[in-house]
Structure formats: C-alpha cells, structure tokens
Write a protein that holds these residues in place. Structure first.
Motif, PDB file in Angstrom:
ATOM      1  N   ARG A   1      44.686   0.797  -1.553  1.00  0.00           N
ATOM      2  CA  ARG A   1      43.578   0.808  -2.519  1.00  0.00           C
ATOM      3  C   ARG A   1      43.178  -0.617  -2.895  1.00  0.00           C
ATOM      4  O   ARG A   1      41.986  -0.941  -2.955  1.00  0.00           O
ATOM      5  CB  ARG A   1      43.958   1.616  -3.755  1.00  0.00           C
ATOM      6  CG  ARG A   1      44.048   3.096  -3.478  1.00  0.00           C
ATOM      7  CD  ARG A   1      44.463   3.878  -4.731  1.00  0.00           C
ATOM      8  NE  ARG A   1      44.545   5.293  -4.437  1.00  0.00           N
ATOM      9  CZ  ARG A   1      43.500   6.107  -4.343  1.00  0.00           C
ATOM     10  NH1 ARG A   1      42.285   5.639  -4.546  1.00  0.00           N
ATOM     11  NH2 ARG A   1      43.662   7.374  -4.054  1.00  0.00           N
TER      12      ARG A   1
ATOM     13  N   LEU B   1      35.066  -2.075  -2.034  1.00  0.00           N
ATOM     14  CA  LEU B   1      34.800  -0.645  -2.152  1.00  0.00           C
ATOM     15  C   LEU B   1      35.314  -0.090  -3.476  1.00  0.00           C
ATOM     16  O   LEU B   1      36.322  -0.547  -4.005  1.00  0.00           O
ATOM     17  CB  LEU B   1      35.475   0.116  -1.005  1.00  0.00           C
ATOM     18  CG  LEU B   1      35.034  -0.245   0.407  1.00  0.00           C
ATOM     19  CD1 LEU B   1      35.859   0.529   1.424  1.00  0.00           C
ATOM     20  CD2 LEU B   1      33.547   0.072   0.596  1.00  0.00           C
ATOM     21  N   ASP B   2      34.607   0.900  -4.003  1.00  0.00           N
ATOM     22  CA  ASP B   2      35.070   1.639  -5.181  1.00  0.00           C
ATOM     23  C   ASP B   2      35.977   2.754  -4.664  1.00  0.00           C
ATOM     24  O   ASP B   2      35.538   3.619  -3.909  1.00  0.00           O
ATOM     25  CB  ASP B   2      33.877   2.224  -5.932  1.00  0.00           C
ATOM     26  CG  ASP B   2      34.304   3.098  -7.105  1.00  0.00           C
ATOM     27  OD1 ASP B   2      35.482   3.053  -7.508  1.00  0.00           O
ATOM     28  OD2 ASP B   2      33.437   3.837  -7.614  1.00  0.00           O
ATOM     29  N   VAL B   3      37.248   2.727  -5.060  1.00  0.00           N
ATOM     30  CA  VAL B   3      38.213   3.707  -4.542  1.00  0.00           C
ATOM     31  C   VAL B   3      38.612   4.745  -5.587  1.00  0.00           C
ATOM     32  O   VAL B   3      39.593   5.454  -5.407  1.00  0.00           O
ATOM     33  CB  VAL B   3      39.473   3.000  -3.986  1.00  0.00           C
ATOM     34  CG1 VAL B   3      39.140   2.170  -2.768  1.00  0.00           C
ATOM     35  CG2 VAL B   3      40.153   2.178  -5.054  1.00  0.00           C
ATOM     36  N   SER B   4      37.837   4.843  -6.659  1.00  0.00           N
ATOM     37  CA  SER B   4      38.189   5.786  -7.716  1.00  0.00           C
ATOM     38  C   SER B   4      38.125   7.236  -7.236  1.00  0.00           C
ATOM     39  O   SER B   4      38.853   8.082  -7.729  1.00  0.00           O
ATOM     40  CB  SER B   4      37.283   5.594  -8.930  1.00  0.00           C
ATOM     41  OG  SER B   4      35.926   5.765  -8.563  1.00  0.00           O
ATOM     42  N   ASP B   5      37.262   7.534  -6.278  1.00  0.00           N
ATOM     43  CA  ASP B   5      37.137   8.889  -5.751  1.00  0.00           C
ATOM     44  C   ASP B   5      37.566   8.910  -4.279  1.00  0.00           C
ATOM     45  O   ASP B   5      36.860   9.421  -3.422  1.00  0.00           O
ATOM     46  CB  ASP B   5      35.682   9.369  -5.897  1.00  0.00           C
ATOM     47  CG  ASP B   5      35.538  10.852  -5.616  1.00  0.00           C
ATOM     48  OD1 ASP B   5      36.519  11.586  -5.821  1.00  0.00           O
ATOM     49  OD2 ASP B   5      34.452  11.267  -5.176  1.00  0.00           O
ATOM     50  N   THR B   6      38.741   8.324  -4.024  1.00  0.00           N
ATOM     51  CA  THR B   6      39.224   8.164  -2.654  1.00  0.00           C
ATOM     52  C   THR B   6      40.590   8.808  -2.495  1.00  0.00           C
ATOM     53  O   THR B   6      41.440   8.718  -3.364  1.00  0.00           O
ATOM     54  CB  THR B   6      39.327   6.657  -2.304  1.00  0.00           C
ATOM     55  OG1 THR B   6      38.032   6.087  -2.404  1.00  0.00           O
ATOM     56  CG2 THR B   6      39.877   6.438  -0.921  1.00  0.00           C
TER      57      THR B   6
ATOM     58  N   GLU C   1      39.535  -2.351  -2.207  1.00  0.00           N
ATOM     59  CA  GLU C   1      38.767  -2.884  -3.333  1.00  0.00           C
ATOM     60  C   GLU C   1      38.505  -4.376  -3.180  1.00  0.00           C
ATOM     61  O   GLU C   1      37.379  -4.841  -3.344  1.00  0.00           O
ATOM     62  CB  GLU C   1      39.511  -2.641  -4.648  1.00  0.00           C
ATOM     63  CG  GLU C   1      39.471  -1.225  -5.126  1.00  0.00           C
ATOM     64  CD  GLU C   1      40.289  -1.006  -6.405  1.00  0.00           C
ATOM     65  OE1 GLU C   1      41.153  -1.851  -6.729  1.00  0.00           O
ATOM     66  OE2 GLU C   1      40.057   0.015  -7.065  1.00  0.00           O
TER      67      GLU C   1
END
Length: 138
Positions: free
Chosen positions: A39, A48-53, A43
């Motif tokens: 993660r 990248l936004d990894v909150s919904d990963t 990031e």
C-alpha cells in the motif's frame, strides 16, 4: 470501484520480495508487514489512492502452498466439529438431567466430571441477565 492487486511474495535472505502484478517490486523484512508495504509503495511511488483497494499476498513457498491450504482447511473443519460436539454435549446433558439422572450419574454416562455437567447444563439453560429496575426518584 475496488481495485485488486495480486502480489507474489518470494522469500530471500533479507526478507521478502513483493512482486506486484503489472506494477513493480518492493521488499519487506517480514511477511506480516507485506500488505502495508505494498500500500505504501502504491501510494508513494505511483501516487495512487489505496483506500478502496484489496491487496492479496500470495507467498511462493516452493510447492508447500497446497500443504498450507490443506492444514488451514483441516483446522477450520476441526473447529467446526468441536463447536458441534460442544453443542451436542450441552443438549445431552440437559436431556439426561430432565430424565431424572443425577449430576453424578450424568457425569458417569457422559464420561466427564460432575463440574463439567453443571457447566453444560448451566450454559444450555442460562437466561439473559435481568436488568434491575430502578424506582423513580420521589
């Protein structure tokens, strides 16, 4: 939409190489920190936004993967069997006591201690705790 990253983890002398499919490679000392490392990599280096990963770590164990999977499955099955056996023991203990067997006789029939019979019967027949009502102040 949720993005999923498949990561192949390969062990080496310094820890684990984390091969992120179609992205790149990073490293981590211990496998328990692999997901956080992936993660951070996504990031920091790729922005990248990894909150919904979802990150799936797949350790390369040189062919032992199937053994690990089977051991986990057998453990889950054993836990389920243990829960079922405990439930059955509770039901049997209650039924024996309802038929008039003493705690001692129930213990002998079931092959457990008298204390265990008491626990089984108490667990099966336990009611939710009553909430004490308070009188309204006068």
């Amino acid at each position: 939409m949720t993005k999923t990253y498949e990561v192949r983890a390969r062990h080496w002398a310094g820890g684990w190489e984390l091969h992120i499919d179609q992205v790149g490679v990073t490293q981590v000392r211990t496998l328990d920190k692999a997901e956080r490392q992936v993660r951070d990599y996504l990031e920091t280096l790729l922005g990248l936004d990894v909150s919904d990963t979802v990150v799936n770590i797949n350790p390369d164990l040189g062919g032992l993967e199937e053994n690990v999977r089977e051991a986990k499955e057998r453990s889950r099955a054993a836990e389920a069997a243990q829960r079922a056996a405990a439930q059955q023991a509770r039901l049997v203990a209650v039924d024996l006591r309802k038929r008039g067997l003493s705690v001692s006789d129930t213990a002998t029939v079931m092959g457990v201690s008298r204390g265990r019979v008491s626990q089984l019967v108490k667990t099966r027949t336990a009611q939710p705790p009553k909430v004490a009502s308070r009188a309204a102040p006068r």
